[in-house]
Design a protein around this motif. Sequence first.
Motif, PDB file in Angstrom:
ATOM      1  N   GLU A   1      29.093  31.993  59.343  1.00 34.48           N
ATOM      2  CA  GLU A   1      28.454  33.194  59.878  1.00 34.48           C
ATOM      3  C   GLU A   1      29.070  34.507  59.419  1.00 34.48           C
ATOM      4  OE1 GLU A   1      28.650  32.905  64.137  1.00 34.48           O
ATOM      5  OE2 GLU A   1      30.763  33.517  64.233  1.00 34.48           O
ATOM      6  N   TYR A   2      29.943  34.500  58.394  1.00 32.08           N
ATOM      7  CA  TYR A   2      30.495  35.787  57.965  1.00 32.08           C
ATOM      8  C   TYR A   2      29.421  36.669  57.334  1.00 32.08           C
ATOM      9  CZ  TYR A   2      30.947  34.093  53.109  1.00 32.08           C
ATOM     10  OH  TYR A   2      30.701  33.621  51.840  1.00 32.08           O
ATOM     11  N   VAL A   3      28.366  36.062  56.816  1.00 34.97           N
ATOM     12  CA  VAL A   3      27.088  36.736  56.585  1.00 34.97           C
ATOM     13  C   VAL A   3      26.023  35.804  57.168  1.00 34.97           C
ATOM     14  CG1 VAL A   3      27.763  38.011  54.508  1.00 34.97           C
ATOM     15  CG2 VAL A   3      26.812  35.715  54.283  1.00 34.97           C
ATOM     16  N   PRO A   4      24.825  36.306  57.466  1.00 38.58           N
ATOM     17  CA  PRO A   4      23.798  35.440  58.063  1.00 38.58           C
ATOM     18  C   PRO A   4      23.159  34.519  57.032  1.00 38.58           C
ATOM     19  CG  PRO A   4      22.918  37.650  57.775  1.00 38.58           C
ATOM     20  CD  PRO A   4      24.381  37.718  57.409  1.00 38.58           C
ATOM     21  N   HIS A   5      23.874  33.473  56.654  1.00 41.35           N
ATOM     22  CA  HIS A   5      23.430  32.583  55.589  1.00 41.35           C
ATOM     23  C   HIS A   5      22.056  31.965  55.897  1.00 41.35           C
ATOM     24  CE1 HIS A   5      27.281  32.604  53.511  1.00 41.35           C
ATOM     25  NE2 HIS A   5      27.902  32.327  54.640  1.00 41.35           N
ATOM     26  N   HIS A   6      21.316  31.746  54.828  1.00 40.41           N
ATOM     27  CA  HIS A   6      20.039  31.031  54.917  1.00 40.41           C
ATOM     28  C   HIS A   6      20.295  29.649  55.525  1.00 40.41           C
ATOM     29  CE1 HIS A   6      16.222  29.262  53.697  1.00 40.41           C
ATOM     30  NE2 HIS A   6      15.843  30.395  53.126  1.00 40.41           N
ATOM     31  N   PRO A   7      19.479  29.209  56.479  1.00 41.76           N
ATOM     32  CA  PRO A   7      19.700  27.889  57.088  1.00 41.76           C
ATOM     33  C   PRO A   7      19.753  26.752  56.079  1.00 41.76           C
ATOM     34  CG  PRO A   7      18.131  29.139  58.403  1.00 41.76           C
ATOM     35  CD  PRO A   7      18.380  29.933  57.149  1.00 41.76           C
ATOM     36  N   LYS A   8      18.953  26.828  55.010  1.00 44.45           N
ATOM     37  CA  LYS A   8      18.999  25.780  53.992  1.00 44.45           C
ATOM     38  C   LYS A   8      20.364  25.726  53.306  1.00 44.45           C
ATOM     39  CE  LYS A   8      14.358  24.653  52.247  1.00 44.45           C
ATOM     40  NZ  LYS A   8      13.423  25.292  53.176  1.00 44.45           N
TER      41      LYS A   8
ATOM     42  N   TRP B   1       3.092  45.890  50.654  1.00 44.16           N
ATOM     43  CA  TRP B   1       1.922  45.825  49.773  1.00 44.16           C
ATOM     44  C   TRP B   1       2.317  45.580  48.326  1.00 44.16           C
ATOM     45  CZ3 TRP B   1      -1.735  44.962  52.890  1.00 44.16           C
ATOM     46  CH2 TRP B   1      -1.847  45.636  54.106  1.00 44.16           C
ATOM     47  N   MET B   2       3.610  45.484  48.064  1.00 46.59           N
ATOM     48  CA  MET B   2       4.088  45.226  46.701  1.00 46.59           C
ATOM     49  C   MET B   2       4.081  43.717  46.460  1.00 46.59           C
ATOM     50  SD  MET B   2       7.293  47.906  46.672  1.00 46.59           S
ATOM     51  CE  MET B   2       7.649  47.690  44.921  1.00 46.59           C
ATOM     52  N   ALA B   3       3.193  43.246  45.617  1.00 45.45           N
ATOM     53  CA  ALA B   3       3.024  41.800  45.418  1.00 45.45           C
ATOM     54  C   ALA B   3       4.281  41.144  44.872  1.00 45.45           C
ATOM     55  CB  ALA B   3       1.841  41.535  44.483  1.00 45.45           C
ATOM     56  N   CYS B   4       4.997  41.828  43.979  1.00 47.30           N
ATOM     57  CA  CYS B   4       6.190  41.229  43.373  1.00 47.30           C
ATOM     58  C   CYS B   4       7.298  41.042  44.402  1.00 47.30           C
ATOM     59  CB  CYS B   4       6.675  42.074  42.198  1.00 47.30           C
ATOM     60  SG  CYS B   4       7.051  43.802  42.599  1.00 47.30           S
ATOM     61  N   ILE B   5       7.531  42.059  45.226  1.00 44.09           N
ATOM     62  CA  ILE B   5       8.544  41.948  46.266  1.00 44.09           C
ATOM     63  C   ILE B   5       8.138  40.893  47.280  1.00 44.09           C
ATOM     64  CG2 ILE B   5       9.678  43.130  48.181  1.00 44.09           C
ATOM     65  CD1 ILE B   5      10.767  44.147  45.625  1.00 44.09           C
ATOM     66  N   GLU B   6       6.892  40.909  47.685  1.00 46.00           N
ATOM     67  CA  GLU B   6       6.421  39.950  48.690  1.00 46.00           C
ATOM     68  C   GLU B   6       6.588  38.512  48.201  1.00 46.00           C
ATOM     69  OE1 GLU B   6       2.859  40.032  51.798  1.00 46.00           O
ATOM     70  OE2 GLU B   6       2.144  39.744  49.740  1.00 46.00           O
ATOM     71  N   ASP B   7       6.281  38.265  46.924  1.00 50.96           N
ATOM     72  CA  ASP B   7       6.392  36.915  46.402  1.00 50.96           C
ATOM     73  C   ASP B   7       7.859  36.504  46.252  1.00 50.96           C
ATOM     74  OD1 ASP B   7       4.884  34.569  45.237  1.00 50.96           O
ATOM     75  OD2 ASP B   7       6.208  35.019  43.565  1.00 50.96           O
ATOM     76  N   ALA B   8       8.688  37.374  45.698  1.00 46.14           N
ATOM     77  CA  ALA B   8      10.098  37.036  45.485  1.00 46.14           C
ATOM     78  C   ALA B   8      10.823  36.824  46.811  1.00 46.14           C
ATOM     79  CB  ALA B   8      10.780  38.133  44.671  1.00 46.14           C
ATOM     80  N   VAL B   9      10.574  37.701  47.781  1.00 45.79           N
ATOM     81  CA  VAL B   9      11.224  37.553  49.085  1.00 45.79           C
ATOM     82  C   VAL B   9      10.635  36.362  49.842  1.00 45.79           C
ATOM     83  CG1 VAL B   9      11.610  38.637  51.340  1.00 45.79           C
ATOM     84  CG2 VAL B   9      11.884  39.972  49.241  1.00 45.79           C
ATOM     85  N   GLY B  10       9.329  36.163  49.717  1.00 46.72           N
ATOM     86  CA  GLY B  10       8.695  35.039  50.401  1.00 46.72           C
ATOM     87  C   GLY B  10       9.230  33.699  49.937  1.00 46.72           C
ATOM     88  N   GLN B  11       9.392  33.536  48.630  1.00 47.52           N
ATOM     89  CA  GLN B  11       9.930  32.270  48.142  1.00 47.52           C
ATOM     90  C   GLN B  11      11.405  32.137  48.476  1.00 47.52           C
ATOM     91  OE1 GLN B  11       9.349  32.575  43.751  1.00 47.52           O
ATOM     92  NE2 GLN B  11      11.547  32.193  43.654  1.00 47.52           N
ATOM     93  N   THR B  12      12.118  33.265  48.529  1.00 51.63           N
ATOM     94  CA  THR B  12      13.510  33.235  48.974  1.00 51.63           C
ATOM     95  C   THR B  12      13.602  32.739  50.409  1.00 51.63           C
ATOM     96  OG1 THR B  12      14.146  35.035  47.479  1.00 51.63           O
ATOM     97  CG2 THR B  12      15.548  34.673  49.400  1.00 51.63           C
ATOM     98  N   GLU B  13      12.710  33.213  51.240  1.00 45.20           N
ATOM     99  CA  GLU B  13      12.684  32.787  52.632  1.00 45.20           C
ATOM    100  C   GLU B  13      12.393  31.293  52.746  1.00 45.20           C
ATOM    101  OE1 GLU B  13      10.849  34.371  56.869  1.00 45.20           O
ATOM    102  OE2 GLU B  13       9.854  34.933  54.997  1.00 45.20           O
ATOM    103  N   ARG B  14      11.482  30.802  51.931  1.00 41.61           N
ATOM    104  CA  ARG B  14      11.094  29.387  52.001  1.00 41.61           C
ATOM    105  C   ARG B  14      12.100  28.471  51.313  1.00 41.61           C
ATOM    106  NH1 ARG B  14       6.348  32.023  50.687  1.00 41.61           N
ATOM    107  NH2 ARG B  14       6.603  31.504  48.479  1.00 41.61           N
ATOM    108  N   GLU B  15      12.629  28.898  50.152  1.00 45.03           N
ATOM    109  CA  GLU B  15      13.377  27.984  49.293  1.00 45.03           C
ATOM    110  C   GLU B  15      14.872  28.292  49.168  1.00 45.03           C
ATOM    111  OE1 GLU B  15      11.872  25.456  48.143  1.00 45.03           O
ATOM    112  OE2 GLU B  15       9.745  25.938  47.975  1.00 45.03           O
ATOM    113  N   ALA B  16      15.331  29.431  49.674  1.00 47.30           N
ATOM    114  CA  ALA B  16      16.716  29.889  49.426  1.00 47.30           C
ATOM    115  C   ALA B  16      16.979  29.997  47.930  1.00 47.30           C
ATOM    116  CB  ALA B  16      17.740  28.967  50.091  1.00 47.30           C
ATOM    117  N   TYR B  17      15.942  30.391  47.189  1.00 48.17           N
ATOM    118  CA  TYR B  17      16.024  30.403  45.728  1.00 48.17           C
ATOM    119  C   TYR B  17      15.083  31.445  45.148  1.00 48.17           C
ATOM    120  CZ  TYR B  17      15.087  29.036  40.892  1.00 48.17           C
ATOM    121  OH  TYR B  17      14.913  29.057  39.539  1.00 48.17           O
ATOM    122  N   ALA B  18      15.532  32.099  44.105  1.00 49.19           N
ATOM    123  CA  ALA B  18      14.691  32.883  43.199  1.00 49.19           C
ATOM    124  C   ALA B  18      15.399  32.854  41.861  1.00 49.19           C
ATOM    125  CB  ALA B  18      14.514  34.324  43.685  1.00 49.19           C
TER     126      ALA B  18
END
Length: 508
Positions: free
Chosen positions: A39-46, A343-360
């Motif tokens: 928890e020293y940073v809020p790590h992605h659960p994955k 509304w920025m498609a590139c940010i939404e996609d990159a952050v969205g996949q980061t949220e789902r996969e812990a990866y970009a």
Amino acid sequence: MVKLVLVLGDQLSPNLSALCEADPSSDVVVMAEALGEAEYVPHHPKKIALIFAAMRKFADRLRGEGWTVRYYLLDDEKAPKTISEALLRTAEEVGTSEVICTQAGEWRVTDDLANLPLTVTTLPDDRFIATDQEFQSWAEGRKQLRMEYFYRDMRRKTDLMMDGDQPAGGQWNFDHDNRKAPPKEITFEGPLRFEVDGTVEDVLNLVEDRFGDNFGDLRPFWFATDAEQANEHLTHWIKYGLPQFGDFQDAMVLGQPHLYHAHIGLYINIGLLDPLEVCQAVEEAWKNGGAPINAAEGFIRQIIGWREYVRGIYLLEGRDYVNRNGLGHSRDLPGMFWGKKTWMACIEDAVGQTEREAYAHHIQRLMVTGNFALLAGIDPYQVHEWYLAVYADAFEWVEAPNVIGMSQFADGGVVASKPYVSSGNYIDKMSNYCKSCSYKVKVKTGPDACPFNVLYWQFLLRHEDKFRGNPRMAQMYRVWDMMNEERRKTVLSDAETWLARMDAGETV
């Protein structure tokens, strides 16, 4: 005297120097799912689940090889909150003051261990190809520490893709061939996905209970969690992904997080795969006709070149590196980085996949989220902590130089010779994001203009004193100089208006 052998969560390698130095018949391995590390940073659960599951399996492997392992579970009634606490408790229980450890990958862990009231013997992490001294010797006296020249030394040292003392194919770098626009069809199904076994399920339930509110989706969970699975994944990727990896490694496709990428950094970085063995397997595929030279060289450069180089930079530049802010940026990280609607498609996609996969992949990190953060003037320490938290492969030794140096230019040019900034044109060229975006990449000003277009010029003007004299940026300033006064005022006004809306919490 009995010695304690510390094994950290990113040191899950049977040939770890601390294990090689110890005696399994008498010494005690210490491993701990320490809350402070989680928890020293809020790590992605994955990310948390990957490390804990891999730690538990590695501990079982060591027991099977005859080691005595003192393993502390996070949900133990009296679980130690820190690595130091785990060592002190075990030392008291077994009656010893001797600890053997392998060099940690983060300064804060190194310093915690150095402050223990125990005798701690720290051994080099020889899983890396370049020793600390080798990198320091290479860097000494150089005005610029550019990776390309260091990479050539690593090629010579490892003999990877070498023809005598010359590089295979007659050149060191085939990056020119690795910048193709997105393919019309992706033929690779992506990384291998592994079924959840009992050990992993126990960890998932624990992480769900303790870290379920962290940014990121825990399930579905499909990562490899032991060396056998990681090697199976590697073999699969070399056969099906490597042949086209080189051509499309910089491409970005909406809804396609993996393309032909290896998705292998997380396994190397926690010790499930040996980096040199991975590169040798890629070289062998190239030699046997299973991959073109640009794909093999491009991948190997990322491992023995870039990976080794950034670790060298992290150790060379020292403890204050993550706090550098050479451009004086202070804006807070916006909500869109934590999944708020944009509304920025590139940010939404990159952050969205980061949220789902812990990866970009690296271009999404550098030229989408990183590029935006730099243009918008976001505090680099906040950017650093975000990358460290959300990606499964992120440990400070590898993440900080990539973010503080390469992405945010906060180190003043130690890593990069110029800031990696671009307008929307680069993203349009290397992706299909712009086709579905609410903003228009070809529009330069006004409410429909791609934010990258106006922020790009505002960034250049904001830091004109630093970059106008940079030979690699001179052309952009000449373009600015040729704009008429009216357009320049409009560009800067539009940038300020857009940023003010973002700062106010509006959806942008």
